[in-house]
Design an enzyme around this catalytic site. Structure first.
Site, PDB file in Angstrom:
ATOM      1  N   GLY A   1     -17.378 -39.550   2.354  1.00 12.48           N
ATOM      2  CA  GLY A   1     -16.954 -38.752   3.492  1.00 12.48           C
ATOM      3  C   GLY A   1     -17.900 -37.429   3.499  1.00 12.48           C
ATOM      4  O   GLY A   1     -18.622 -37.098   2.999  1.00 12.48           O
TER       5      GLY A   1
ATOM      6  N   CYS B   1     -24.916 -41.262   7.062  1.00 16.78           N
ATOM      7  CA  CYS B   1     -25.209 -39.991   6.490  1.00 16.78           C
ATOM      8  C   CYS B   1     -26.768 -39.788   6.135  1.00 16.78           C
ATOM      9  O   CYS B   1     -27.013 -38.533   5.870  1.00 16.78           O
ATOM     10  CB  CYS B   1     -24.396 -40.344   4.689  1.00 16.78           C
ATOM     11  SG  CYS B   1     -24.899 -41.729   4.328  1.00 16.78           S
TER      12      CYS B   1
ATOM     13  N   THR C   1     -18.615 -33.523   2.776  1.00 10.05           N
ATOM     14  CA  THR C   1     -18.603 -32.529   1.596  1.00 10.05           C
ATOM     15  C   THR C   1     -17.306 -31.688   1.468  1.00 10.05           C
ATOM     16  O   THR C   1     -16.897 -31.600   0.392  1.00 10.05           O
ATOM     17  CB  THR C   1     -19.660 -31.579   1.804  1.00 10.05           C
ATOM     18  OG1 THR C   1     -21.050 -32.606   1.813  1.00 10.05           O
ATOM     19  CG2 THR C   1     -20.052 -30.757   0.466  1.00 10.05           C
TER      20      THR C   1
ATOM     21  N   GLU D   1     -19.786 -39.799  -2.551  1.00  9.60           N
ATOM     22  CA  GLU D   1     -21.053 -39.768  -1.814  1.00  9.60           C
ATOM     23  C   GLU D   1     -20.816 -38.900  -0.381  1.00  9.60           C
ATOM     24  O   GLU D   1     -19.553 -39.212   0.231  1.00  9.60           O
ATOM     25  CB  GLU D   1     -21.616 -40.987  -1.495  1.00  9.60           C
ATOM     26  CG  GLU D   1     -22.084 -41.616  -2.383  1.00  9.60           C
ATOM     27  CD  GLU D   1     -23.154 -40.896  -3.572  1.00  9.60           C
ATOM     28  OE1 GLU D   1     -23.904 -39.988  -2.909  1.00  9.60           O
ATOM     29  OE2 GLU D   1     -23.023 -41.127  -4.791  1.00  9.60           O
TER      30      GLU D   1
HETATM   31  P1  NAD Z   1     -14.105 -37.116   6.425  1.00  9.87           P
HETATM   32  O1  NAD Z   1     -14.577 -36.204   5.102  1.00  9.87           O
HETATM   33  O2  NAD Z   1     -13.725 -36.551   7.625  1.00  9.87           O
HETATM   34  O3  NAD Z   1     -13.287 -38.494   6.076  1.00  9.87           O
HETATM   35  C1  NAD Z   1     -13.453 -39.175   4.814  1.00  9.87           C
HETATM   36  C2  NAD Z   1     -12.059 -39.699   4.407  1.00  9.87           C
HETATM   37  O4  NAD Z   1     -11.192 -38.781   3.932  1.00  9.87           O
HETATM   38  C3  NAD Z   1     -11.151 -40.502   5.487  1.00  9.87           C
HETATM   39  O5  NAD Z   1     -10.552 -41.317   5.358  1.00  9.87           O
HETATM   40  C4  NAD Z   1     -10.275 -39.237   5.924  1.00  9.87           C
HETATM   41  O6  NAD Z   1      -9.118 -39.856   6.595  1.00  9.87           O
HETATM   42  C5  NAD Z   1     -10.142 -38.549   4.572  1.00  9.87           C
HETATM   43  N1  NAD Z   1      -9.764 -37.377   4.459  1.00  9.87           N
HETATM   44  C6  NAD Z   1      -9.983 -36.364   5.333  1.00  9.87           C
HETATM   45  N2  NAD Z   1      -9.374 -35.243   4.976  1.00  9.87           N
HETATM   46  C7  NAD Z   1      -8.718 -35.383   3.776  1.00  9.87           C
HETATM   47  C8  NAD Z   1      -7.855 -34.672   2.727  1.00  9.87           C
HETATM   48  N3  NAD Z   1      -7.600 -33.392   3.051  1.00  9.87           N
HETATM   49  N4  NAD Z   1      -7.447 -35.192   1.704  1.00  9.87           N
HETATM   50  C9  NAD Z   1      -7.844 -36.536   1.506  1.00  9.87           C
HETATM   51  N5  NAD Z   1      -8.627 -37.334   2.435  1.00  9.87           N
HETATM   52  C10 NAD Z   1      -8.966 -36.842   3.346  1.00  9.87           C
HETATM   53  O7  NAD Z   1     -15.876 -37.921   6.830  1.00  9.87           O
HETATM   54  P2  NAD Z   1     -15.879 -38.999   7.817  1.00  9.87           P
HETATM   55  O8  NAD Z   1     -15.915 -38.389   9.159  1.00  9.87           O
HETATM   56  O9  NAD Z   1     -14.924 -40.165   7.791  1.00  9.87           O
HETATM   57  O10 NAD Z   1     -17.184 -39.454   7.425  1.00  9.87           O
HETATM   58  C11 NAD Z   1     -18.551 -38.702   7.936  1.00  9.87           C
HETATM   59  C12 NAD Z   1     -18.920 -37.909   6.600  1.00  9.87           C
HETATM   60  O11 NAD Z   1     -19.179 -39.022   5.670  1.00  9.87           O
HETATM   61  C13 NAD Z   1     -20.309 -37.289   6.967  1.00  9.87           C
HETATM   62  O12 NAD Z   1     -20.382 -35.747   6.319  1.00  9.87           O
HETATM   63  C14 NAD Z   1     -21.282 -38.160   6.183  1.00  9.87           C
HETATM   64  O13 NAD Z   1     -22.371 -37.554   5.699  1.00  9.87           O
HETATM   65  C15 NAD Z   1     -20.347 -38.550   4.940  1.00  9.87           C
HETATM   66  N6  NAD Z   1     -21.064 -39.961   4.545  1.00  9.87           N
HETATM   67  C16 NAD Z   1     -21.775 -40.026   3.171  1.00  9.87           C
HETATM   68  C17 NAD Z   1     -22.102 -41.047   2.886  1.00  9.87           C
HETATM   69  C18 NAD Z   1     -23.089 -41.110   1.543  1.00  9.87           C
HETATM   70  O14 NAD Z   1     -23.390 -42.178   0.901  1.00  9.87           O
HETATM   71  N7  NAD Z   1     -23.404 -39.961   1.170  1.00  9.87           N
HETATM   72  C19 NAD Z   1     -21.918 -42.256   3.502  1.00  9.87           C
HETATM   73  C20 NAD Z   1     -21.078 -42.509   4.661  1.00  9.87           C
HETATM   74  C21 NAD Z   1     -20.800 -40.963   5.203  1.00  9.87           C
END
Ligand code: NAD
Length: 541
Positions: free
Chosen positions: A265, A327, A267, A293
């Site tokens: 998710g 990502c 950073t 990641e």
């Molecule tokens: P996000 O960080 O908003 O959410 C990811 C997960 O974390 C979700 O399930 C969300 O509900 C949960 N979450 C959010 N706040 C939280 C908290 N305070 N405590 C615990 N969990 C929490 O990310 P997203 O919008 O779902 O995904 C997009 C991001 O993911 C982008 O930054 C992208 O670059 C990254 N991403 C990275 C990769 C990689 O392999 N590097 C792959 C896919 C996505």
């Protein structure tokens, strides 16, 4: 009786189906899309195999048609999070002692079920719920998910067969124990395959999970739970908790049984989870494994010898496929001034051909971005560029959320290499281009390396192969996945294990043995065949 040595050779990748008009897969998918669109799924919490409904309801909608409700879901409270931890710890007793080849058989059955019966269910749910077109759903929720299942079994067999040598009069071996506790999987919206893999990698190695799926991917993720059940995964090995990430993260990380997090998710979210783990460190039995990641600011660096059509195609697909919500999506490009006009002309011609809209029309190459928060964030970057003296919009730039969250493929051209959208992750169909003076190539490579905190993916385009090599060397730490004459997206399991360092994550490479090994704590056992009975060294005798 288990005394066979079973081998799991390197598998083949799941073939990508074409979905040509008149093909059986096209007919099956269209039928399933209609079926799912005409129903509202009631998604429960699943703990220890039991469905729980708290009555505190949320909705899952189509991002491209946000008034259309696909599912309702029940949100967890603190009570269910604690129940999930208990359930995982109970299931652990049996699962960690289950022969690993039996665990592998269950995972391989998941692959077979997904390649057949579940293929269109998962693809349709991913298309409708996460707004992916047919191709993007097929390579994600079908092919990549299947590849993760099959390849991980092969990689696990390699890990388990890594054994120390025997000494004179003694036998040695390594047991790859699962972690001493449960693993929390926190998964993103953008890939169904990642949601599956973050759970199934530790599970294959004998771990048990509390899973916090992304709210905007709940429909496909709930179907994954049903697939796991049908494949024979015992109850309680994965506990499925829709609801607030902050709540689930806090309660899980306060448990002494918290043994690790498998996260993908943003950073910012990963950093907050890491800090939470640090503040609870004294509670834990072991140092937790923190595997994440995260974001990217992925680049294309163009050398003056590059092929302009190839650059335009890579920038177009890399930046705009799945609305830039990968990502790895190309989101900044450094290009010689001599090449930019021709590349832009090519990209404009491509944009003029593509359509944007509902996923059920296969001619819509571009669909919607995931939700209103995301739409508003992307629109704010576009508006910022429109109002800036250092940038101009040279393609697209229109956003409309009346029916769905639609953002046109957009190119921002800037004269400032540190322009806001050159540095920050937007996560939408927006690429910022910095045309550089052809004779300032070396300085621009340094700029590319030092501009953003991320280090996920990047690519170089050059027909001068030695120049490509020099640029790749200079950008050694700028990307964990680096491409020569290709777009920076589209990593394939078994071919390009994926992940980045710097602010992009712990770089444990999904789709490779480096990741699997993080979910084990090895124990080395030495057995002495005849124990010594004399304490003296030879020369003392
Ligand atoms: P996000 O960080 O908003 O959410 C990811 C997960 O974390 C979700 O399930 C969300 O509900 C949960 N979450 C959010 N706040 C939280 C908290 N305070 N405590 C615990 N969990 C929490 O990310 P997203 O919008 O779902 O995904 C997009 C991001 O993911 C982008 O930054 C992208 O670059 C990254 N991403 C990275 C990769 C990689 O392999 N590097 C792959 C896919 C996505």
């Amino acid at each position: 009786m288990k005394n066979s040595v079973i081998t799991f050779p390197l598998p083949a990748n799941e073939p990508v189906k074409t979905y040509l008009v008149g093909s059986p897969e096209r007919a099956a998918l269209e039928k399933e899309l209609e079926r799912q669109r005409n129903m509202v799924v009631d998604i429960p919490i699943v703990i220890g195999g039991k469905e729980i409904r708290t009555g505190e309801i949320g909705q899952v909608v189509c991002p491209h048609d946000h008034q259309h409700v696909l599912a309702t879901y029940h949100k967890v409270t603190e009570k269910e999070v604690k129940m999930a931890i208990e359930s995982a710890m109970e299931a652990r007793k049996q699962w960690m002692n289950t022969d690993w080849t039996t665990r592998a058989a269950i995972v391989l059955k998941m692959a077979e079920l997904l390649a057949t019966k579940y293929r269109y269910i998962l693809n349709a749910a991913t298309m409708l719920g996460q707004s992916k077109n047919i191709y993007q759903a097929e390579i994600d929720s079908a092919c990549e998910t299947i590849d993760f299942f099959r390849y991980n079994v092969h990689y696990a067999s390699k890990i388990y067969s890594m054994q120390p040598k025997n000494g004179s009069g003694n036998l040695n071996h390594t047991e790859y124990r699962p972690l001493e506790g449960f693993v929390l999987a926190v998964t993103p919206f953008n890939f169904t395959s990642i949601a599956s893999n973050l759970c199934m990698t530790p599970v294959l190695m004998g771990d048990v999970m509390v899973w916090k799926p992304s709210t905007t991917a709940l429909l496909s993720n709930y179907h994954l739970m049903q697939l796991y059940k049908e494949a024979g995964l015992p109850e309680g090995v994965i506990n499925f908790l829709p609801g607030s990430g902050a709540l689930i993260g806090r309660v899980c990380m306060q448990s002494k049984h918290f043994a690790g997090i498998h996260f993908t998710g943003s950073t910012a979210t990963f950093k907050s989870l890491w800090k939470e783990a640090c503040s609870n460190l004294d509670r834990y039995i072991s140092y937790p494994r923190l595997v994440g990641e995260t974001g990217g600011k992925d680049f294309i660096f163009v050398h003056p010898t590059a092929d302009e059509k190839a650059v335009a195609t890579a920038a177009f697909c890399g930046a705009f496929e799945y609305q830039g919500q990968k990502c790895s999506a190309a989101s900044r490009m450094y290009i010689p001034k001599s090449l930019w006009p021709a590349v832009l002309k090519n990209m404009k011609a491509m944009a003029a051909e593509v359509k944007m809209g509902d996923v059920r029309d296969p001619f819509n190459y571009i669909n919607a971005v995931i939700d209103e928060t995301s739409f508003d964030k992307i629109a704010s970057y576009i508006n910022y560029a429109k109002e800036s003296k250092d940038a101009k919009i040279v393609l697209g730039g229109r956003c409309d959320k009346t029916v769905g969250y639609f953002v046109e493929p957009t190119i921002i051209e800037t004269s400032d290499p540190h322009f806001k959208s050159m540095e920050e992750e937007i996560f939408g169909p927006v690429i910022t281009v910095y045309p550089y003076d052809d004779d300032k190539m070396e300085e621009t490579v340094t700029l590319c390396d030092e501009t953003s905190p991320y280090g996920l993916t990047g690519s170089v385009f050059a027909q001068d192969r030695l120049a490509a090599e020099r640029i790749a060397d200079s950008l050694c730490y700028a990307a964990g996945n680096f491409y020569i004459n290709d777009k920076p997206t589209g990593a394939v399991v078994g071919m390009q294990p994926f992940g980045g360092a710097r602010a992009s994550g712990t770089n444990d490479k999904a789709g490779g043995e480096f990741n699997l090994i993080r979910w084990t704590v090895p124990r080395v056992i030495k057995e002495t065949l005849v124990s010594p009975t004399d304490y003296r060294y030879s020369y003392l005798k």
